[in-house]
Scaffold this motif. Structure first.
Motif, PDB file in Angstrom:
ATOM      1  N   ARG A 122       0.846  -1.199   0.000  1.00  0.00           N
ATOM      2  CA  ARG A 122       0.000   0.000   0.000  1.00  0.00           C
ATOM      3  C   ARG A 122       0.877   1.243   0.000  1.00  0.00           C
ATOM      4  NH1 ARG A 122      -5.005   1.059   0.572  1.00  0.00           N
ATOM      5  NH2 ARG A 122      -5.474  -1.161   0.789  1.00  0.00           N
ATOM      6  N   ASP A 123       0.546   2.212  -0.853  1.00  0.00           N
ATOM      7  CA  ASP A 123       1.306   3.457  -0.880  1.00  0.00           C
ATOM      8  C   ASP A 123       1.307   4.106   0.498  1.00  0.00           C
ATOM      9  OD1 ASP A 123       2.100   3.426  -3.514  1.00  0.00           O
ATOM     10  OD2 ASP A 123       0.378   4.549  -4.236  1.00  0.00           O
ATOM     11  N   VAL A 124       2.459   4.633   0.889  1.00  0.00           N
ATOM     12  CA  VAL A 124       2.607   5.127   2.256  1.00  0.00           C
ATOM     13  C   VAL A 124       3.586   6.287   2.290  1.00  0.00           C
ATOM     14  CG1 VAL A 124       4.532   3.578   2.865  1.00  0.00           C
ATOM     15  CG2 VAL A 124       2.938   4.340   4.652  1.00  0.00           C
ATOM     16  N   THR A 125       3.419   7.151   3.268  1.00  0.00           N
ATOM     17  CA  THR A 125       4.404   8.166   3.581  1.00  0.00           C
ATOM     18  C   THR A 125       4.440   8.337   5.089  1.00  0.00           C
ATOM     19  OG1 THR A 125       5.262  10.339   2.952  1.00  0.00           O
ATOM     20  CG2 THR A 125       2.905  10.220   3.441  1.00  0.00           C
ATOM     21  N   PHE A 126       5.257   9.275   5.575  1.00  0.00           N
ATOM     22  CA  PHE A 126       5.482   9.436   7.007  1.00  0.00           C
ATOM     23  C   PHE A 126       5.195  10.858   7.461  1.00  0.00           C
ATOM     24  CE2 PHE A 126       8.029   5.822   5.891  1.00  0.00           C
ATOM     25  CZ  PHE A 126       8.161   5.048   7.034  1.00  0.00           C
ATOM     26  N   VAL A 127       4.875  10.982   8.736  1.00  0.00           N
ATOM     27  CA  VAL A 127       4.990  12.272   9.419  1.00  0.00           C
ATOM     28  C   VAL A 127       6.404  12.302   9.994  1.00  0.00           C
ATOM     29  CG1 VAL A 127       4.180  13.735  11.306  1.00  0.00           C
ATOM     30  CG2 VAL A 127       2.537  12.393   9.980  1.00  0.00           C
ATOM     31  N   VAL A 128       7.193  13.299   9.588  1.00  0.00           N
ATOM     32  CA  VAL A 128       8.592  13.349  10.002  1.00  0.00           C
ATOM     33  C   VAL A 128       8.928  14.732  10.547  1.00  0.00           C
ATOM     34  CG1 VAL A 128       9.271  11.654   8.264  1.00  0.00           C
ATOM     35  CG2 VAL A 128       9.415  14.095   7.721  1.00  0.00           C
ATOM     36  N   LYS A 129      10.008  14.809  11.285  1.00  0.00           N
ATOM     37  CA  LYS A 129      10.455  16.115  11.758  1.00  0.00           C
ATOM     38  C   LYS A 129      11.129  16.869  10.623  1.00  0.00           C
ATOM     39  CE  LYS A 129      14.631  14.064  13.813  1.00  0.00           C
ATOM     40  NZ  LYS A 129      15.387  13.857  15.058  1.00  0.00           N
ATOM     41  N   GLN A 130      10.937  18.170  10.608  1.00  0.00           N
ATOM     42  CA  GLN A 130      11.432  19.021   9.528  1.00  0.00           C
ATOM     43  C   GLN A 130      12.938  18.869   9.321  1.00  0.00           C
ATOM     44  OE1 GLN A 130       9.791  21.099   7.310  1.00  0.00           O
ATOM     45  NE2 GLN A 130      11.826  21.347   6.378  1.00  0.00           N
ATOM     46  N   SER A 131      13.669  18.641  10.404  1.00  0.00           N
ATOM     47  CA  SER A 131      15.133  18.576  10.306  1.00  0.00           C
ATOM     48  C   SER A 131      15.594  17.462   9.375  1.00  0.00           C
ATOM     49  CB  SER A 131      15.753  18.394  11.694  1.00  0.00           C
ATOM     50  OG  SER A 131      15.297  17.194  12.300  1.00  0.00           O
ATOM     51  N   LEU A 132      14.801  16.374   9.249  1.00  0.00           N
ATOM     52  CA  LEU A 132      15.182  15.289   8.347  1.00  0.00           C
ATOM     53  C   LEU A 132      15.158  15.738   6.888  1.00  0.00           C
ATOM     54  CD1 LEU A 132      13.399  12.160   9.866  1.00  0.00           C
ATOM     55  CD2 LEU A 132      15.839  12.665   9.877  1.00  0.00           C
ATOM     56  N   LEU A 133      14.307  16.715   6.586  1.00  0.00           N
ATOM     57  CA  LEU A 133      14.229  17.220   5.215  1.00  0.00           C
ATOM     58  C   LEU A 133      15.386  18.158   4.886  1.00  0.00           C
ATOM     59  CD1 LEU A 133      10.409  17.949   4.846  1.00  0.00           C
ATOM     60  CD2 LEU A 133      11.670  15.894   4.232  1.00  0.00           C
ATOM     61  N   ASP A 134      16.177  18.474   5.910  1.00  0.00           N
ATOM     62  CA  ASP A 134      17.319  19.360   5.706  1.00  0.00           C
ATOM     63  C   ASP A 134      18.641  18.603   5.735  1.00  0.00           C
ATOM     64  OD1 ASP A 134      15.548  21.532   5.636  1.00  0.00           O
ATOM     65  OD2 ASP A 134      15.594  21.737   7.815  1.00  0.00           O
ATOM     66  N   TYR A 135      18.587  17.277   5.950  1.00  0.00           N
ATOM     67  CA  TYR A 135      19.804  16.474   5.962  1.00  0.00           C
ATOM     68  C   TYR A 135      20.477  16.513   4.593  1.00  0.00           C
ATOM     69  CZ  TYR A 135      20.091  13.750  10.325  1.00  0.00           C
ATOM     70  OH  TYR A 135      20.292  13.350  11.619  1.00  0.00           O
TER      71      TYR A 135
END
Length: 268
Positions: A120-133
């Motif tokens: 099943r297609d899926v995504t996450f709720v993540v902390k913003q800092s991970l998008l800045d790695y």
């Protein structure tokens, strides 16, 4: 990849009666004496390659699940064993859902795509800092996650409700870690109701997910990259889908009870 396309793909794990257990395999001498460096060399190579694909717009759901499975196999190559149960509860869903899980380490964020995305297609709720790695950010952004600051709970709730309902309406399930931070022990008092609230708002079920992932330690300097303990078993257990009624208070409690019961069972 649409939800129907995800359902048409094949499992990447070799399940037996809907349970996956790592096969017995020979571990090399280098992997035995230095499991962390051995694993991270493979992991970082995977991340660099995946990031390059993501930047070129070639990192779809299938590639995400395949590269996630490669990380799982890299962990198995140093001796870490996996046990996954309850996948039939994901297969039988007739709609997207909110997966509500405890949170122990970086491992679940990396490995769950190999387990869920083929079904099943899926995504996450993540902390913003991970998008800045550096490098890793391209991979995560390509999967359209819901980013929260972990600084302003009120604004984070608004973001999850708005963006979460949008994803769910588009057939994409969402993994939520309601704990405010990763923890080696499960504390129900710190397990907030955001998953139940999102499921109630979108009119979709909750699927409880209990996990034990402390084989991938939290680092002292870089929290996401701690030591790999090859003596430990990684466990994921998916519960029965829970339909939401009212504000979801009762279903939130059911989720807590499922997770706690699995952790108690594993720690006996």
């Amino acid at each position: 990849m649409t939800a129907n396309a995800a359902n048409a793909t094949h499992d990447l794990l070799d399940y037996r009666n809907d349970v996956y257990t790592s096969p017995n395999r020979t571990t090399s001498f280098l992997a035995k004496v230095a499991p962390s460096p051995y694993f991270y060399a493979k992991f970082l190579s995977n991340v660099v390659r995946s990031s390059r694909e993501a930047k070129r717009g070639r990192y779809d759901g299938l590639r995400w699940s395949v590269t996630s499975h490669e990380v799982l196999e890299a962990l198995e190559s140093v001796g870490v064993r996996f046990h996954v149960s309850g996948i039939e509860n994901v297969r039988k869903l007739e709609s997207p859902c909110v997966f509500v899980a405890n949170h122990m380490s970086m491992l679940e964020t990396i490995i769950l795509p190999a387990i869920i995305q083929p079904v099943r297609d899926v995504t996450f709720v993540v902390k913003q800092s991970l998008l800045d790695y550096p490098v890793f950010c391209h991979i995560l952004r390509s999967r359209d996650p819901i980013a929260v600051s972990r600084v302003n709970p009120r604004e984070d709730l608004k973001t999850v409700m708005k963006d979460g309902v949008e994803r769910l309406n588009n057939g994409i399930s969402i993994v939520v870690f309601p704990q405010t931070t990763r923890a080696q022990t499960f504390d129900a008092t710190k397990f907030n109701t955001i998953g139940a609230k999102l499921a109630a708002r979108a009119g979709v079920p909750i699927v409880p997910l209990a996990l034990q992932t402390d084989a991938w330690g939290n680092g002292s300097m870089l929290k996401d990259f701690g030591a790999i303990d090859a003596t430990k078993t990684v466990r994921f257990a998916f519960g029965e889908p829970i339909e939401i009624s009212g504000r979801g208070t009762e279903q939130h409690q059911q989720t807590i009870e499922f997770i706690q019961s699995k952790i108690d069972q594993w720690n006996r």
